[in-house]
Design a protein around this motif. Sequence first.
Motif, PDB file in Angstrom:
ATOM      1  N   PRO A   1       0.829  -1.216   0.000  1.00  0.00           N
ATOM      2  CA  PRO A   1       0.000   0.000   0.000  1.00  0.00           C
ATOM      3  C   PRO A   1       0.860   1.262   0.000  1.00  0.00           C
ATOM      4  N   GLY A   2       0.404   2.251  -0.733  1.00  0.00           N
ATOM      5  CA  GLY A   2       1.151   3.517  -0.836  1.00  0.00           C
ATOM      6  C   GLY A   2       2.002   3.575  -2.085  1.00  0.00           C
ATOM      7  N   ARG A   3       2.326   2.415  -2.640  1.00  0.00           N
ATOM      8  CA  ARG A   3       3.224   2.380  -3.808  1.00  0.00           C
ATOM      9  C   ARG A   3       2.415   2.332  -5.103  1.00  0.00           C
ATOM     10  N   ILE A   4       2.938   3.010  -6.110  1.00  0.00           N
ATOM     11  CA  ILE A   4       2.290   3.019  -7.419  1.00  0.00           C
ATOM     12  C   ILE A   4       3.295   2.558  -8.460  1.00  0.00           C
ATOM     13  N   ALA A   5       2.933   1.530  -9.223  1.00  0.00           N
ATOM     14  CA  ALA A   5       3.851   0.980 -10.230  1.00  0.00           C
ATOM     15  C   ALA A   5       4.147   2.033 -11.285  1.00  0.00           C
ATOM     16  N   GLY A   6       5.413   2.150 -11.645  1.00  0.00           N
ATOM     17  CA  GLY A   6       5.783   3.036 -12.737  1.00  0.00           C
ATOM     18  C   GLY A   6       6.152   4.427 -12.268  1.00  0.00           C
ATOM     19  N   VAL A   7       5.952   4.729 -10.999  1.00  0.00           N
ATOM     20  CA  VAL A   7       6.403   6.019 -10.478  1.00  0.00           C
ATOM     21  C   VAL A   7       7.837   5.833 -10.007  1.00  0.00           C
ATOM     22  N   ARG A   8       8.737   6.696 -10.493  1.00  0.00           N
ATOM     23  CA  ARG A   8      10.151   6.445 -10.206  1.00  0.00           C
ATOM     24  C   ARG A   8      10.564   7.088  -8.902  1.00  0.00           C
TER      25      ARG A   8
END
Lengths: 309, 494
Positions: free
Chosen positions: A302-309
């Motif tokens: 939770p909190g993480r978004i794929a593709g955000v560097r």
Amino acid sequence: MTATLRNADPVLDEFAVAVGAEGTLSVAGNRTRWDVGGPLAPDTRIISAPTGIVEYIPEEMIVTVRAGTSVDELHRTLAERGQWTALPERGGTVGGAVAVGQSDYRRPARGDLRSAVLQVRYVSAEGTLVTGGGPTVKNVSGFDLPRLITGSLGTLGCIAEVILRTNPIPATTRWLSSTDADPFAIHARLLRPGPVLWDGTTTQVMLFGHDIDVTADVDRLRSVGRFDDCDEPSAPAGHRWSVPPAALTNMAALDTGAFVAEVGVGIIHAERAQIRPPLDPGARLIHERMKAEFDPTGRLNPGRIAGVR
Amino acid sequence: MSLLDRFRDRVGSSAATTGDPLVDDLRAALSPERVKTDGAQRSLLGKDASVFDGGSAGPICYPVSTAEVVEIMRIAQVHERAVVPRGAGTGLAGGAIPLGAPIVVAVTKMTSILEIDEANGVAWVEPGVINLDLTRQLTPLGYHFAPDPSSQQVCTIGGNVANNSGGPHCLAYGVTNSHVAAIEVVSPAGEVIMLGGLDPEPDGYDLRGVFVGSEGTLGIATKVAVRLTKNRPAVRTLLMSFASVRDAANTVSDVIAAGIVPAAMEVMDQRITEAVENYVGAGYPTDAAAVLLAEVDGPDEGIDIDADRIAEIGRGNHATMVRVAADDTERALLWKGRKTAFGAVAQIAPDYYLHDTVVPRSALADVLDEIYAIADRHDLLIMNVFHAGDGNLHPLIVFDGRDEGVLDRVHAAGGEIIEASLAAGGVLSGEHGIGVEKQKYMDRLFSDADLEHQNRLRRAFDPVCRANPGKVLPMGHSCADIQQLRSVPTGVWG
């Protein structure tokens, strides 16, 4: 000896139990890219993935490896049989590399990470072990779960084990450096140059293949500029940008600060972070539905978004 | 005014109505000539190149732009009708067979190469561009499109994307998924979405990667950025003969084990070699049990190193003859033989069923023995011509469909070939896809949970199974499919 698709493995079953079906959860490897995708939500339970090389078949160019294994250990084992994989060597784990989905800075010589994951076994948000793909390089047997899970940053499932394609290590690799070469002229002169790294002043090029081909390529390279042998540069640090390869010809238009660019690829390792446009609404809708399908309660990373560097 | 009314309005102002509101709406959106409903067209496009009975096509649309595809998708929504995309119809697994009278969207009039962008290493093309036409257009610039299926003279890029197509030279260069940077897709909801991008690591989940090979079930590709592959300066093509298929298969395995990844490695058994020789006279020896066509490419200087090692490995496996093509003419002839193999069998019998499984290279020889035994048991003629380097088998059952009961034997033998491949650690399909052919075998390879997760992926793109329903996943794992197929009014297009 042949790899089988769904051999029972108590180690993976234990991992499935550890993931369970409730409560927020994140899988940590060596935390070399722990900041990718944004900060983890507080009070998230953190577990480790199982380790170990399960089966290595050099003549099939495949290796089955558990997610918690370090890439360095994997590559040491493969090197004994003259092979490597596309996974980046930067101190991390196999699962971390696959979850993040970023290729090595030597990608032109080592291959694209996303094409190297042939099969993935992961534990779902419901705590079930799921297999996607298969042990062969060519495979169109159903929907491509390995491609979906690779780069999904642990937000759709917890990677337990992968089958990776291995590749022969070239007979010869040689790095050369120049301060007067046009880095964009190299691809026009050479058939398959390895990585071309450029910081605005110095161009570093890896050549690979048979010794005789590398020697001939050095001559071709020297028609572009004055090149001298150099040591292999270490992995460039900094914020990671992804741009169309042609955009590198106008670095002034990009607000990178100090940079090292992967010419011909479009990755920039930069002082400043890239500001990326939001996904278009249609693609965003599919992303949201994908997350809702695989992790309806939002318990995975939770909190993480794929593709955000 | 509702969407439906708007279309009705336009119909009223143009042509006479057909009495079928769906057809009227489609004709208003495209043009009357590009929406076909006649029996001949519907019968033709009810089938693909597989042995499966045709399905039932609804209206057949020939859009010429992305905007028209969007309109078709929206009309399909209004009328609650499924949509099946279609390229040249060369598929061998029934993936383009329309089930339940869907709207068929044939992209064969979208044939423009829109832009060749050398600086970014891609060409933007429409989905109806023919594979070999693309390579011909790129050749003067020093490039080609790497996937080269046997059907490349007629198959489309859209079809290649749908099936993640391969071909002989995918051994070194990779299949279609490695050669597509971005795809403009019309989603099942009628939205235009760009998947992937020209940059190497686009944001978010790899939706481009999962779209390739999804057999038309996630939407319709309307524009594709294909990667340009540089033409090779030097090529060596070796032809080797063997006294047994096993020796040829072992040579392939040993070459890979030696750390060589040739551009291509193809094996043909004696029966297919004879057929090809009679057909095109490619110069293959007809007295050998198997021939191996191996090709290496690269820079001029080191080209003979790998070629010599492959020849040596072949001799070590008892090759009875090793020949290197002397020039481009001889090389072209050797490849012509390989690529026309499926046409050549027409002299032997009117029908064939071409299978497609992948096995570990080291299991090739054993699985081939088993395949010959299966053919004997079912009293069938079987030939083998395959992408040996990838372990991608293409057993070819040759028969005359007029023989009583022969199709039952063909299907029974096919089932056993699949079982033998899976037992050896292989997979269901290397490049032809699942379509309707192998749905019933999916649960031999995947668990219920695995299939449920594949269905989740699909639902994220297409919650109502609008696009190509009834394909890939077995029915029990795709409830919305059943609903969709049952909701179609039978008798209208039946």
